[in-house]
Motif scaffolding. Structure first.
Motif, PDB file in Angstrom:
ATOM      1  N   VAL A  90      13.668  12.221  55.990  1.00 21.25           N
ATOM      2  CA  VAL A  90      13.447  11.988  54.565  1.00 21.25           C
ATOM      3  C   VAL A  90      11.956  11.738  54.396  1.00 21.25           C
ATOM      4  CG1 VAL A  90      14.017  10.544  52.594  1.00 21.25           C
ATOM      5  CG2 VAL A  90      15.727  10.966  54.361  1.00 21.25           C
ATOM      6  N   TYR A  91      11.292  12.570  53.612  1.00 22.84           N
ATOM      7  CA  TYR A  91       9.849  12.475  53.434  1.00 22.84           C
ATOM      8  C   TYR A  91       9.552  12.317  51.953  1.00 22.84           C
ATOM      9  CZ  TYR A  91       4.898  13.397  54.197  1.00 22.84           C
ATOM     10  OH  TYR A  91       3.536  13.285  54.266  1.00 22.84           O
ATOM     11  N   LYS A  92       8.929  11.193  51.606  1.00 24.82           N
ATOM     12  CA  LYS A  92       8.563  10.942  50.211  1.00 24.82           C
ATOM     13  C   LYS A  92       7.047  10.965  50.095  1.00 24.82           C
ATOM     14  CE  LYS A  92      12.536   8.044  49.251  1.00 24.82           C
ATOM     15  NZ  LYS A  92      12.986   6.740  48.771  1.00 24.82           N
ATOM     16  N   MET A  93       6.589  11.636  49.063  1.00 23.77           N
ATOM     17  CA  MET A  93       5.155  11.735  48.859  1.00 23.77           C
ATOM     18  C   MET A  93       4.858  11.713  47.370  1.00 23.77           C
ATOM     19  SD  MET A  93       2.532  14.779  49.828  1.00 23.77           S
ATOM     20  CE  MET A  93       2.714  15.704  48.335  1.00 23.77           C
ATOM     21  N   ARG A  94       3.845  10.934  46.976  1.00 15.55           N
ATOM     22  CA  ARG A  94       3.383  10.948  45.592  1.00 15.55           C
ATOM     23  C   ARG A  94       2.039  11.678  45.577  1.00 15.55           C
ATOM     24  NH1 ARG A  94       3.617   5.292  42.897  1.00 15.55           N
ATOM     25  NH2 ARG A  94       3.395   6.635  41.064  1.00 15.55           N
ATOM     26  N   PRO A  95       2.009  12.805  44.905  1.00 12.54           N
ATOM     27  CA  PRO A  95       0.762  13.577  44.941  1.00 12.54           C
ATOM     28  C   PRO A  95      -0.400  12.831  44.285  1.00 12.54           C
ATOM     29  CG  PRO A  95       2.318  14.533  43.379  1.00 12.54           C
ATOM     30  CD  PRO A  95       3.032  13.434  44.084  1.00 12.54           C
ATOM     31  N   LYS A  96      -1.564  13.025  44.845  1.00 10.92           N
ATOM     32  CA  LYS A  96      -2.836  12.478  44.347  1.00 10.92           C
ATOM     33  C   LYS A  96      -2.897  10.955  44.430  1.00 10.92           C
ATOM     34  CE  LYS A  96      -3.164  16.286  41.114  1.00 10.92           C
ATOM     35  NZ  LYS A  96      -3.159  16.691  39.726  1.00 10.92           N
ATOM     36  N   LYS A  97      -1.975  10.320  45.150  1.00  7.81           N
ATOM     37  CA  LYS A  97      -1.976   8.858  45.260  1.00  7.81           C
ATOM     38  C   LYS A  97      -2.165   8.388  46.701  1.00  7.81           C
ATOM     39  CE  LYS A  97      -0.790   8.345  40.939  1.00  7.81           C
ATOM     40  NZ  LYS A  97      -1.785   8.021  39.957  1.00  7.81           N
TER      41      LYS A  97
END
Length: 146
Positions: A90-97
């Motif tokens: 499970v990979y969570k990423m918030r772009p530009k943060k």
């Protein structure tokens, strides 16, 4: 002519006994002498487990459908082993943060083998008679109400 015989032989081979039952919040297609991986059960290896929530049974071309479950039907399972499923990433990423989080999960499973699928004839219910006798054998309850 021979090809039609082969087709009829295949259809007669497909008239095996099977059942669709609900367990672990899912519906499974159970066949006798086959292994299935279901969510972890609180049982030891070689224990016998009975499933009563059976939605459908097909036996020799006769299909029984429950509303929602079939009464007096059961599937007997034997616990073969406990194991864990393959890892899910499970990979969570918030772009530009610049926020990233990587986690893994392995589900605990129980491997079971179907021993038998059966549907028994309905038996006469005696529970209503026992309720009447229980009510009549408690005279203190009727005196305390007055």
């Amino acid at each position: 002519m021979t090809s039609s015989k082969k087709i009829s032989d295949k259809t007669s081979a497909n008239d095996n006994l099977y059942a669709i039952a609900e367990t672990s919040g899912q519906q499974f297609w159970f066949e006798v002498d086959k292994y299935y991986d279901i969510d972890r059960l609180n049982a030891k290896e070689k224990d016998k487990i009975t499933i009563d929530k059976i939605l459908l049974i097909k036996d020799k071309g006769v299909v029984s459908i429950g509303k929602p479950y079939i009464k007096n039907a059961k599937i007997e399972l034997e616990v073969v082993s406990h194991k864990r499923d393959k890892k899910i990433i499970v990979y969570k990423m918030r772009p530009k943060k610049k926020t990233r989080r990587k986690m893994g999960h392995r589900q605990d499973l129980t491997r079971v083998m179907v021993k038998s699928i059966s549907i028994s004839k309905s038996t006469p219910k005696t529970s209503s008679k026992t309720e009447v006798t229980k009510k009549s054998t408690n005279p203190k309850a009727s005196n305390s109400e007055n």
